[in-house]
Design an enzyme around this catalytic site. Structure first.
Site, PDB file in Angstrom:
ATOM      1  N   ASP A  26     106.867 -17.170  44.673  1.00 19.12           N
ATOM      2  CA  ASP A  26     105.852 -16.106  44.787  1.00 19.12           C
ATOM      3  C   ASP A  26     104.531 -16.509  44.125  1.00 19.12           C
ATOM      4  O   ASP A  26     103.988 -15.785  43.283  1.00 19.12           O
ATOM      5  CB  ASP A  26     106.367 -14.810  44.156  1.00 19.12           C
ATOM      6  N   GLU A 197     107.396  -8.057  53.404  1.00 15.63           N
ATOM      7  CA  GLU A 197     107.037  -8.019  51.985  1.00 15.63           C
ATOM      8  C   GLU A 197     105.902  -8.989  51.693  1.00 15.63           C
ATOM      9  O   GLU A 197     105.343  -9.616  52.601  1.00 15.63           O
ATOM     10  CB  GLU A 197     108.256  -8.346  51.119  1.00 15.63           C
TER      11      GLU A 197
END
Length: 326
Positions: A26, A197
């Protein structure tokens, strides 16, 4: 460690190779005053790496700026930190869960008035949420558009476990001013496992607004990046103003050592002329959601319709030209 002591060695080759680090899920990058600040999911704290050259990220000093408390609503599973400069201060948005393991993940905000986010004091501003729909909410990002500021995240609707993309207008950096609006949900075959997401905003030179998002489960090898486009000069809070492209813009390529590429960020080269993407990928099949997901960067271009063209993941170990200005 605090401060900034990195010395970028003279450029003797003009190239670098991916991955930049052995691990870093991420990834997020922001550039301020000629300095790049990088962060990624650690699970337990928020760490910032500070560098003047993204290709030299592995030599950048790392500073732990916040550590999760032993108990409370944000005590565990610290995910997807993002750093934003808003109203003259730094704000960190991060996903976390309660010390009660049954509690779902939510998004929280930290504030710092220091000019350098690796210094100063980070103060908790609490959870950012739609109080009328306080469900699972992760991967928050901030988007400024036509005098308004918006918060975009991935969450549940309170009825099922499908992860959708939501947007709301912000009152201030830690409070929403409107209810949430669903602007995306899985609809195509490549959006497997019911997940949208990791939303990130991308704007081209014509000021067209795009939203790049991750699809499918990180535990699969199907993780990829999708793209949505906002209608020109339209209200972002109207779902019909967003159009989802029917194919992913970045997918895995096993022969390049790129499995499950996704959860990205964007940045400009040092001279401000080149567009670059940072994303994580696994180097081997079946590695799932662990810390071995590693950060990679590559330059991308734009087509005649103003759409981003990322191409395929660059093969690991293949020399790439460093971002201009390094």
């Amino acid at each position: 460690m605090t401060g900034f002591s990195q010395t970028v060695k003279p450029d003797t080759t003009g190239t670098f190779t991916n991955p930049l680090l052995p691990g870093g899920p991420d990834p997020w990058v922001i550039r301020e005053q000629g300095v790049y600040y990088y962060m990624a999911t650690t699970g337990r704290n928020i760490t910032i790496r500070k560098t003047k050259a993204m290709s030299a990220l592995s030599t950048a000093p790392a500073t732990v700026v916040w550590t999760a408390p032993a108990k409370g609503p944000d005590a565990r599973d610290i995910w997807a930190p993002e750093l934003h400069r808003l109203d003259g201060k730094w704000y960190l948005y991060y996903t976390a869960g309660s010390s009660d393991s049954i509690h779902p993940q939510h998004t929280f905000v930290l504030e710092n008035a220091a000019a350098d986010p690796t210094t100063g004091t980070w103060t908790s501003k609490g959870q950012i949420r739609d109080t009328a729909a306080d469900y699972f909410a992760i991967d928050g990002t901030v988007f400024s558009y036509k005098g308004n500021r918006y918060f975009i995240w991935s969450g549940h609707n309170g009825k099922d476990n499908v992860q959708r993309i939501y947007i709301a207008r912000m009152k201030n950096p830690w409070t929403l001013a409107s209810g949430r609006v669903e602007i995306a949900a899985p609809q195509y075959a490549w959006e497997k496992n019911g997940i949208n997401e990791g939303p990130e905003i991308l704007v081209n030179k014509q000021q067209d607004v795009f939203l790049v998002f991750s699809v499918s489960g990180c535990w699969t090898d199907d993780y990829a990046l999708g793209l949505m486009r906002l209608k020109k000069n339209a209200d972002p809070l109207v779902a019909a103003n967003w159009t989802k492209m029917p194919a992913p813009i970045l997918s895995g390529k096993p022969e390049n050592g790129a499995f499950s590429p996704g959860h990205n960020g964007f940045f400009k080269s040092g001279d401000g002329k080149e567009d670059w993407i940072i994303y994580h990928a696994n180097s081997r099949a079946g590695q799932g959601c662990g810390g071995q997901r590693n950060p990679r960067i590559q330059r991308f271009s734009w087509d005649d319709n103003g759409l981003p063209v990322i191409g395929e993941p660059v093969k690991i170990g293949t020399p790439q030209r460093k971002p201009a200005g390094e």
